[in-house]
Design a protein around this motif. Structure first.
Motif, PDB file in Angstrom:
ATOM      1  N   PRO A 111       0.722  -1.259  -0.083  1.00 42.20           N
ATOM      2  CA  PRO A 111      -0.061   0.117   0.251  1.00 42.20           C
ATOM      3  C   PRO A 111       0.880   1.434   0.155  1.00 42.20           C
ATOM      4  N   LEU A 112       0.354   2.342  -0.341  1.00 42.44           N
ATOM      5  CA  LEU A 112       0.789   3.511  -0.310  1.00 42.44           C
ATOM      6  C   LEU A 112       0.215   4.583   0.469  1.00 42.44           C
ATOM      7  N   HIS A 113       0.873   5.139   1.343  1.00 40.51           N
ATOM      8  CA  HIS A 113       0.668   6.223   2.259  1.00 40.51           C
ATOM      9  C   HIS A 113       1.267   7.625   2.146  1.00 40.51           C
ATOM     10  N   PHE A 114       0.726   8.600   1.922  1.00 39.47           N
ATOM     11  CA  PHE A 114       1.223   9.944   1.525  1.00 39.47           C
ATOM     12  C   PHE A 114       0.263  10.917   2.168  1.00 39.47           C
ATOM     13  N   LEU A 115       0.734  12.199   2.353  1.00 42.90           N
ATOM     14  CA  LEU A 115       0.102  13.411   2.809  1.00 42.90           C
ATOM     15  C   LEU A 115      -0.168  14.446   1.409  1.00 42.90           C
ATOM     16  N   GLN A 116      -1.104  14.979   1.198  1.00 40.28           N
ATOM     17  CA  GLN A 116      -1.457  15.527  -0.079  1.00 40.28           C
ATOM     18  C   GLN A 116      -1.824  16.992   0.590  1.00 40.28           C
ATOM     19  N   ILE A 117      -0.937  18.147   0.343  1.00 42.79           N
ATOM     20  CA  ILE A 117      -1.112  19.412   0.857  1.00 42.79           C
ATOM     21  C   ILE A 117      -1.269  20.396  -0.099  1.00 42.79           C
ATOM     22  N   TRP A 118      -2.159  21.272  -0.055  1.00 41.85           N
ATOM     23  CA  TRP A 118      -2.533  22.430  -1.051  1.00 41.85           C
ATOM     24  C   TRP A 118      -2.300  23.708  -0.539  1.00 41.85           C
ATOM     25  N   ILE A 119      -1.403  24.517  -1.162  1.00 42.44           N
ATOM     26  CA  ILE A 119      -1.205  25.999  -0.559  1.00 42.44           C
ATOM     27  C   ILE A 119      -1.588  26.923  -1.526  1.00 42.44           C
ATOM     28  N   GLU A 120      -2.556  27.967  -1.353  1.00 46.26           N
ATOM     29  CA  GLU A 120      -3.029  28.902  -2.360  1.00 46.26           C
ATOM     30  C   GLU A 120      -1.881  29.707  -2.753  1.00 46.26           C
ATOM     31  N   PRO A 121      -1.409  29.752  -4.137  1.00 47.32           N
ATOM     32  CA  PRO A 121      -0.280  30.726  -4.495  1.00 47.32           C
ATOM     33  C   PRO A 121      -0.798  32.124  -4.299  1.00 47.32           C
ATOM     34  N   ARG A 122       0.421  33.286  -4.081  1.00 42.24           N
ATOM     35  CA  ARG A 122      -0.004  34.460  -4.039  1.00 42.24           C
ATOM     36  C   ARG A 122      -0.253  35.053  -5.451  1.00 42.24           C
ATOM     37  N   GLU A 123       0.040  34.672  -6.539  1.00 43.89           N
ATOM     38  CA  GLU A 123      -0.306  34.879  -7.897  1.00 43.89           C
ATOM     39  C   GLU A 123      -0.980  34.036  -8.553  1.00 43.89           C
ATOM     40  N   THR A 124      -1.708  34.330  -9.337  1.00 42.59           N
ATOM     41  CA  THR A 124      -2.341  33.314 -10.260  1.00 42.59           C
ATOM     42  C   THR A 124      -1.660  33.174 -11.719  1.00 42.59           C
ATOM     43  N   GLY A 125      -1.820  32.011 -12.308  1.00 44.24           N
ATOM     44  CA  GLY A 125      -1.052  32.075 -13.617  1.00 44.24           C
ATOM     45  C   GLY A 125       0.180  31.495 -13.546  1.00 44.24           C
ATOM     46  N   GLY A 126       1.138  31.924 -14.635  1.00 45.66           N
ATOM     47  CA  GLY A 126       2.600  31.406 -14.441  1.00 45.66           C
ATOM     48  C   GLY A 126       2.697  30.161 -14.883  1.00 45.66           C
ATOM     49  N   ALA A 127       3.932  29.721 -15.528  1.00 50.35           N
ATOM     50  CA  ALA A 127       4.180  28.249 -15.808  1.00 50.35           C
ATOM     51  C   ALA A 127       4.226  27.221 -14.824  1.00 50.35           C
ATOM     52  N   PRO A 128       3.611  26.246 -14.972  1.00 56.96           N
ATOM     53  CA  PRO A 128       3.844  24.987 -14.309  1.00 56.96           C
ATOM     54  C   PRO A 128       5.192  24.582 -13.629  1.00 56.96           C
ATOM     55  N   ALA A 129       5.507  24.120 -12.696  1.00 53.88           N
ATOM     56  CA  ALA A 129       6.820  23.624 -12.462  1.00 53.88           C
ATOM     57  C   ALA A 129       6.796  22.250 -11.485  1.00 53.88           C
ATOM     58  N   TYR A 130       7.919  21.701 -11.401  1.00 60.94           N
ATOM     59  CA  TYR A 130       7.874  20.236 -10.682  1.00 60.94           C
ATOM     60  C   TYR A 130       9.259  20.408  -9.998  1.00 60.94           C
ATOM     61  N   ARG A 131       9.421  19.885  -8.593  1.00 55.56           N
ATOM     62  CA  ARG A 131      10.491  19.811  -7.944  1.00 55.56           C
ATOM     63  C   ARG A 131      10.267  18.619  -6.750  1.00 55.56           C
ATOM     64  N   GLN A 132      11.374  17.794  -6.642  1.00 54.89           N
ATOM     65  CA  GLN A 132      11.298  16.949  -5.550  1.00 54.89           C
ATOM     66  C   GLN A 132      12.400  16.710  -5.017  1.00 54.89           C
ATOM     67  N   LYS A 133      12.516  16.258  -3.608  1.00 48.76           N
ATOM     68  CA  LYS A 133      13.628  15.993  -2.944  1.00 48.76           C
ATOM     69  C   LYS A 133      13.501  15.289  -1.482  1.00 48.76           C
ATOM     70  N   ASP A 134      14.651  14.522  -1.305  1.00 46.26           N
ATOM     71  CA  ASP A 134      14.747  13.924   0.084  1.00 46.26           C
ATOM     72  C   ASP A 134      15.340  14.597   0.932  1.00 46.26           C
ATOM     73  N   PHE A 135      14.813  15.130   2.310  1.00 44.16           N
ATOM     74  CA  PHE A 135      15.534  15.800   2.990  1.00 44.16           C
ATOM     75  C   PHE A 135      16.225  15.175   4.262  1.00 44.16           C
TER      76      PHE A 135
END
Length: 231
Positions: A111-135
């Protein structure tokens, strides 16, 4: 002021392949008293069955953070990003003016267990972007997401900061909250005393008008939590 959001009071969704707990209103779950906190809009605690997942769907104008607790996510999106996100990794997808993506359990057995979090941006529009990292598993507070990508964190398009909190049994630290800001703490594992309030796994705490407070592991096991510093 500290207001607790008990784990047992969260909204619930059962789709068979997906079991989800909603800290804030989401999908079919609606509670006008829990629509978000500052720019933090969603914390969903999702458990996905093997070989199942979210088919291709769209988002726009949202900073979407995924944090894998157990298992792995297979991600694909319309910007050409394809990745596997494993336990311990954080992912930020800035939806911007619009993006299509899918998220599936990368395992045929576990099984997969994860948290999905949404934060509203300060400005709308703009190009989509993707990043990931293990801290990693550094004790204390580790900056995971910030508006300027400080200290190697993942950049998000909002004046908000997300920290990973790890405390050994008996350990404690103080968090200073800047004037006019608020914070939200979501406990993942362990037993947390926040100022004079006790939290259990799945509990959330809204903290406002408190210039500083102490976070203490009062249990016998390692503690894991997320702390959001919000405007």
């Amino acid at each position: 002021m500290i207001a607790i959001r008990p784990a047992h009071a969260r909204g619930k969704a059962d789709f068979g392949w997906l079991q989800s707990l909603h800290s804030f209103s989401f999908g079919r779950y609606y509670d006008p008293a829990h629509m978000g906190f500052s720019d933090l809009r969603v914390i969903n605690d999702d458990r996905v069955a093997p070989r199942a997942g979210f088919d291709t769907h769209g988002h726009r104008d949202m900073e979407i953070i995924s944090y894998v607790l157990d298992g792995a996510i297979r991600h694909r999106d319309s910007a050409g990003n394809e990745a596997v996100l494993r336990a311990g990794e954080f992912q930020v997808m800035s939806a911007g003016r619009g993006i299509l993506h899918s998220e599936f359990n990368a395992s045929n057995e576990a099984p997969l267990h994860f948290l999905q979090i949404w934060i509203e941006p300060r400005e709308t529009g703009g190009a989509p972007a993707y990043r990931q990292k293990d801290f990693g598993l550094q004790p204390g507070l580790t900056l995971v997401a910030s508006p300027d990508g400080a200290d190697g964190s993942l950049a998000i398009r909002q004046d908000a900061r997300l920290y990973q909190l790890l405390l050994a049994p008996g350990a404690a630290l103080d968090f200073a909250q800047a004037s006019g800001r608020r914070s939200y703490v979501h406990l993942i594992r362990g037993s947390l005393q926040l100022a004079d309030v006790q939290l259990a796994p799945g509990d959330g705490a809204r903290v406002s008008e408190l210039p500083a407070y102490t976070l203490r592991n009062t249990g016998s096991e390692p503690l894991q939590a997320l702390l959001f510093d919000l405007a």
